[in-house]
Design an enzyme around this catalytic site. Structure first.
Site, PDB file in Angstrom:
ATOM      1  CG  HIS A  29      -8.075  -0.145  -0.600  1.00  0.00           C
ATOM      2  ND1 HIS A  29      -9.452  -0.126  -0.598  1.00  0.00           N
ATOM      3  CD2 HIS A  29      -7.687  -0.270  -1.891  1.00  0.00           C
ATOM      4  CE1 HIS A  29      -9.872  -0.252  -1.843  1.00  0.00           C
ATOM      5  NE2 HIS A  29      -8.837  -0.330  -2.652  1.00  0.00           N
TER       6      HIS A  29
ATOM      7  CG  ASP B 227      -1.852   0.536  -7.399  1.00  0.00           C
ATOM      8  OD1 ASP B 227      -2.457  -0.305  -8.088  1.00  0.00           O
ATOM      9  OD2 ASP B 227      -2.128   1.747  -7.412  1.00  0.00           O
TER      10      ASP B 227
HETATM   11  C1  LIG Z   1      -5.434   4.801  -0.435  1.00  0.00           C
HETATM   12  C2  LIG Z   1      -5.490   5.937   0.579  1.00  0.00           C
HETATM   13  C3  LIG Z   1      -5.858   7.248  -0.129  1.00  0.00           C
HETATM   14  C4  LIG Z   1      -6.520   5.606   1.671  1.00  0.00           C
HETATM   15  O1  LIG Z   1      -6.525   6.667   2.558  1.00  0.00           O
HETATM   16  P1  LIG Z   1      -7.456   6.769   3.864  1.00  0.00           P
HETATM   17  O2  LIG Z   1      -8.739   6.057   3.615  1.00  0.00           O
HETATM   18  O3  LIG Z   1      -7.473   8.192   4.256  1.00  0.00           O
HETATM   19  O4  LIG Z   1      -6.632   5.937   4.920  1.00  0.00           O
HETATM   20  P2  LIG Z   1      -7.051   5.583   6.407  1.00  0.00           P
HETATM   21  O5  LIG Z   1      -8.269   6.338   6.836  1.00  0.00           O
HETATM   22  O6  LIG Z   1      -7.099   4.095   6.465  1.00  0.00           O
HETATM   23  O7  LIG Z   1      -5.788   6.037   7.232  1.00  0.00           O
HETATM   24  C5  LIG Z   1      -5.495   7.337   7.423  1.00  0.00           C
HETATM   25  C6  LIG Z   1      -4.267   7.388   8.296  1.00  0.00           C
HETATM   26  O8  LIG Z   1      -3.318   6.403   7.881  1.00  0.00           O
HETATM   27  C7  LIG Z   1      -2.194   7.023   7.287  1.00  0.00           C
HETATM   28  N1  LIG Z   1      -1.892   6.377   6.020  1.00  0.00           N
HETATM   29  C8  LIG Z   1      -2.783   5.862   5.139  1.00  0.00           C
HETATM   30  N2  LIG Z   1      -2.132   5.381   4.062  1.00  0.00           N
HETATM   31  C9  LIG Z   1      -0.826   5.598   4.307  1.00  0.00           C
HETATM   32  C10 LIG Z   1       0.331   5.324   3.580  1.00  0.00           C
HETATM   33  N3  LIG Z   1       0.263   4.749   2.381  1.00  0.00           N
HETATM   34  N4  LIG Z   1       1.523   5.665   4.099  1.00  0.00           N
HETATM   35  C11 LIG Z   1       1.592   6.260   5.303  1.00  0.00           C
HETATM   36  N5  LIG Z   1       0.524   6.552   6.057  1.00  0.00           N
HETATM   37  C12 LIG Z   1      -0.674   6.225   5.553  1.00  0.00           C
HETATM   38  C13 LIG Z   1      -2.602   8.465   7.063  1.00  0.00           C
HETATM   39  O9  LIG Z   1      -1.501   9.329   7.095  1.00  0.00           O
HETATM   40  C14 LIG Z   1      -3.529   8.698   8.205  1.00  0.00           C
HETATM   41  O10 LIG Z   1      -2.761   8.853   9.376  1.00  0.00           O
HETATM   42  P3  LIG Z   1      -3.191   9.863  10.516  1.00  0.00           P
HETATM   43  O11 LIG Z   1      -4.450   9.267  11.086  1.00  0.00           O
HETATM   44  O12 LIG Z   1      -2.023   9.833  11.460  1.00  0.00           O
HETATM   45  O13 LIG Z   1      -3.392  11.189   9.837  1.00  0.00           O
HETATM   46  C15 LIG Z   1      -4.116   6.094   1.284  1.00  0.00           C
HETATM   47  O14 LIG Z   1      -3.841   4.924   2.002  1.00  0.00           O
HETATM   48  C16 LIG Z   1      -2.982   6.447   0.360  1.00  0.00           C
HETATM   49  O15 LIG Z   1      -2.786   7.618   0.022  1.00  0.00           O
HETATM   50  N6  LIG Z   1      -2.161   5.438  -0.049  1.00  0.00           N
HETATM   51  C17 LIG Z   1      -1.012   5.664  -0.854  1.00  0.00           C
HETATM   52  C18 LIG Z   1      -1.354   5.788  -2.313  1.00  0.00           C
HETATM   53  C19 LIG Z   1      -1.775   4.456  -2.930  1.00  0.00           C
HETATM   54  O16 LIG Z   1      -1.184   3.430  -2.687  1.00  0.00           O
HETATM   55  N7  LIG Z   1      -2.820   4.507  -3.774  1.00  0.00           N
HETATM   56  C20 LIG Z   1      -3.322   3.336  -4.467  1.00  0.00           C
HETATM   57  C21 LIG Z   1      -4.578   2.809  -3.811  1.00  0.00           C
HETATM   58  S1  LIG Z   1      -5.108   1.285  -4.575  1.00  0.00           S
END
Ligand SMILES: CC(C)(COP(=O)(O)OP(=O)(O)OC[C@H]1O[C@@H](n2cnc3c(N)ncnc32)[C@H](O)[C@@H]1OP(=O)(O)O)[C@@H](O)C(=O)NCCC(=O)NCCS
Length: 248
Positions: A137, A187
């Site tokens: 998130h 979700d």
């Molecule tokens: C929601 C989201 C966009 C947040 O992203 P974010 O703010 O960039 O996440 P963070 O900064 O906390 O973390 C980034 C790191 O964690 C990893 N990460 C974050 N969510 C991840 C996931 N769902 N699965 C695997 N790895 C994940 C990224 O690959 C990244 O790793 P790195 O540093 O090795 O490149 C992301 O978690 C995501 O795409 N989730 C999946 C889709 C989803 O569930 N969406 C609904 C949201 S309510």
């Protein structure tokens, strides 16, 4: 009953001149059941138990609205602002739902329903360079309170089953692999609970849409009655970084 017509449905039909849903007269449903019961009936073919209704209620409430910012609501309000009628603006809002907004329920439920172990599931997604839908998130870095609430309600009502347990196991494996917590989001919790309630993952986006349309209608109406028409992005928020002015 004729079996050779081109259009067939087992959901609803006219029996003895009256509309029925899964065999129940609509007039009797109007009199005796609530809206969430009717949603369950439409999707599952039977009336829910009290616990099933309460769980679906919680899930749908969590999807109704989370502010003006997300694409579904901004799309809907921009459309209304341009002077479109309710139905067109709801459609615009629905088109703002996608894989990155509201779409994670379906993808997460699909993964959970594959019958993999947590280790295999994480490996499968991570090795292809993808993120696991339903985890992580932008703001909640330790726990998404909506996910916590949904799991709490599922435990209370008896819907915390193997898919919920798998989701928690995936969170652990993901933390080990990434070296930091990537919490189950709202979700992911919905995906786990609807899987434990026996819903097919392909209904995933459906749950989000059923709830979100309520929020869209309210936002569109507010845009119509409260705001001046033709909302536009302020010039200070727009930056042009293309070619400088030039001659042909
Ligand atoms: C929601 C989201 C966009 C947040 O992203 P974010 O703010 O960039 O996440 P963070 O900064 O906390 O973390 C980034 C790191 O964690 C990893 N990460 C974050 N969510 C991840 C996931 N769902 N699965 C695997 N790895 C994940 C990224 O690959 C990244 O790793 P790195 O540093 O090795 O490149 C992301 O978690 C995501 O795409 N989730 C999946 C889709 C989803 O569930 N969406 C609904 C949201 S309510």
């Amino acid at each position: 009953m004729s079996m050779d017509k081109k259009w067939k449905t087992a959901i609803s039909g006219i029996i003895d001149g009256e509309a029925h849903i899964h065999g129940y007269k609509v007039t009797e449903l109007i009199d005796k059941i609530g809206f969430t019961d009717a949603i369950w009936l439409e999707l599952k073919g039977e009336l829910p138990t009290e616990k099933e209704r309460a769980m679906l209620d919680g899930i749908l409430i969590s999807t109704i609205d989370n502010g003006l910012g997300p694409p579904s609501v901004t799309n809907a309000r921009n459309s209304a602002s341009a002077g479109n009628p309710m139905q067109a603006s709801v459609a615009a809002g629905v088109l703002g739902v996608g894989d990155s907004h509201g779409g994670a329920i379906e993808e997460c439920a699909r993964l959970l329903q594959m019958g993999l172990t947590a280790e295999k599931l994480v490996e499968k997604v991570i090795s292809s360079g993808d993120r696991i839908a339903g985890f992580g998130h932008k703001i909640y870095k330790d726990a998404d309170p909506r996910a916590t609430q949904i799991f709490e309600k599922a435990k209370k009502l008896g819907f915390y089953g193997e898919h919920c347990e798998l989701t928690v196991a995936v969170e652990k494996v993901l933390e080990e692999k990434k070296g930091k917590k990537i919490p189950i989001n709202v979700d992911g919790a919905i995906a786990a609970v609807v899987s434990d309630m026996g819903f097919d993952y392909r209904l995933g986006k459906g749950f989000f849409l059923i709830g979100r349309v309520v929020g869209l209608v309210a936002h569109i109406f507010e845009e119509m009655v409260r705001e001046k028409p033709y909302r536009r992005i302020a010039d200070e928020e727009i930056e042009y970084d293309g070619e400088p002015a030039r001659k042909i």
